[in-house]
Design an enzyme around this catalytic site. Structure first.
Site, PDB file in Angstrom:
ATOM      1  N   TYR A 119       7.541   1.907  -7.882  1.00 40.41           N
ATOM      2  CA  TYR A 119       6.821   0.635  -7.900  1.00 40.41           C
ATOM      3  C   TYR A 119       6.324   0.290  -9.303  1.00 40.41           C
ATOM      4  O   TYR A 119       6.406  -0.861  -9.722  1.00 40.41           O
ATOM      5  CB  TYR A 119       5.673   0.651  -6.891  1.00 40.41           C
ATOM      6  CG  TYR A 119       6.145   0.797  -5.464  1.00 40.41           C
ATOM      7  CD1 TYR A 119       7.199   0.027  -4.971  1.00 40.41           C
ATOM      8  CD2 TYR A 119       5.557   1.707  -4.596  1.00 40.41           C
ATOM      9  CE1 TYR A 119       7.646   0.154  -3.666  1.00 40.41           C
ATOM     10  CE2 TYR A 119       5.992   1.843  -3.288  1.00 40.41           C
ATOM     11  CZ  TYR A 119       7.036   1.071  -2.827  1.00 40.41           C
ATOM     12  OH  TYR A 119       7.464   1.201  -1.535  1.00 40.41           O
ATOM     13  N   GLU A 161       0.854  -1.178   0.000  1.00 41.46           N
ATOM     14  CA  GLU A 161       0.000   0.000   0.000  1.00 41.46           C
ATOM     15  C   GLU A 161       0.888   1.224   0.000  1.00 41.46           C
ATOM     16  O   GLU A 161       1.960   1.221   0.599  1.00 41.46           O
ATOM     17  CB  GLU A 161      -0.914   0.020   1.236  1.00 41.46           C
ATOM     18  CG  GLU A 161      -2.019  -1.005   1.178  1.00 41.46           C
ATOM     19  CD  GLU A 161      -2.143  -1.785   2.466  1.00 41.46           C
ATOM     20  OE1 GLU A 161      -1.225  -1.713   3.308  1.00 41.46           O
ATOM     21  OE2 GLU A 161      -3.147  -2.483   2.619  1.00 41.46           O
TER      22      GLU A 161
END
Length: 167
Positions: free
Chosen positions: A127, A115
């Protein structure tokens, strides 16, 4: 075109609780508004069979970044990835995440999740470069300030969460 800075000489590997904990706590406090406590890290290290913490250290042994994860069956859960402010934008997080993904793959992880704050553009860029994609949202997940969390997943296929060949 600008030249990239030379690679910073860092050792990346598993945390040594006695040697690294103070450094990890310093990185955490400099990076998050709700940092983990000494007790949280110690409990994870001493009692959890799924918890792993990796650190990036200078040649002098100074912890400049860490990544706390869980490896649960075939999944890697990235709990925290943090770099000291003075060391950011130098490829440290990328090198640390590469090491974490490789170690998890050796343990059988075939996918990864995490998250991230919806506003954290730098983290989202990192990411995404590793093949993570937004798969959900947790409204008001974070505090100080209140903000949604984006849920990212990376499916690497059978037997691996190895890094993609886009480096």
């Amino acid at each position: 075109m600008t030249d990239r800075p030379a690679a910073v000489p860092l050792a990346i590997g598993p945390m040594d609780l006695g040697r690294d904990l103070d450094g990890i706590l310093g990185v955490d406090a400099a990076s998050f508004v709700n940092p983990w406590t000494r007790e949280m890290f110690t409990w994870e290290a001493e009692h959890s069979d799924v918890a792993r913490v990796f650190v990036a250290r200078t040649p002098e042994g100074v912890v400049v970044a860490y990544c706390a994860v869980w490896v649960i069956f075939d999944e890697l859960h990235v709990n925290n990835l943090a770099v000291l402010p003075a060391w950011r934008r130098q490829g440290v997080a990328r090198r640390l995440l590469e090491a974490v993904l490789s170690a998890a793959a050796r343990e059988g992880a075939t996918r990864a999740t995490l998250e991230v704050r919806a506003s954290n553009a730098a983290a989202l860029g990192l990411y995404r470069s590793f093949g993570f994609a937004v798969r959900g949202r947790r409204p008001n997940y974070y505090t100080n300030p209140v903000e949604d969390a984006l849920i990212l997943w990376r499916e690497a296929g059978p037997g691996s969460v190895e890094t993609p060949g886009n480096e």
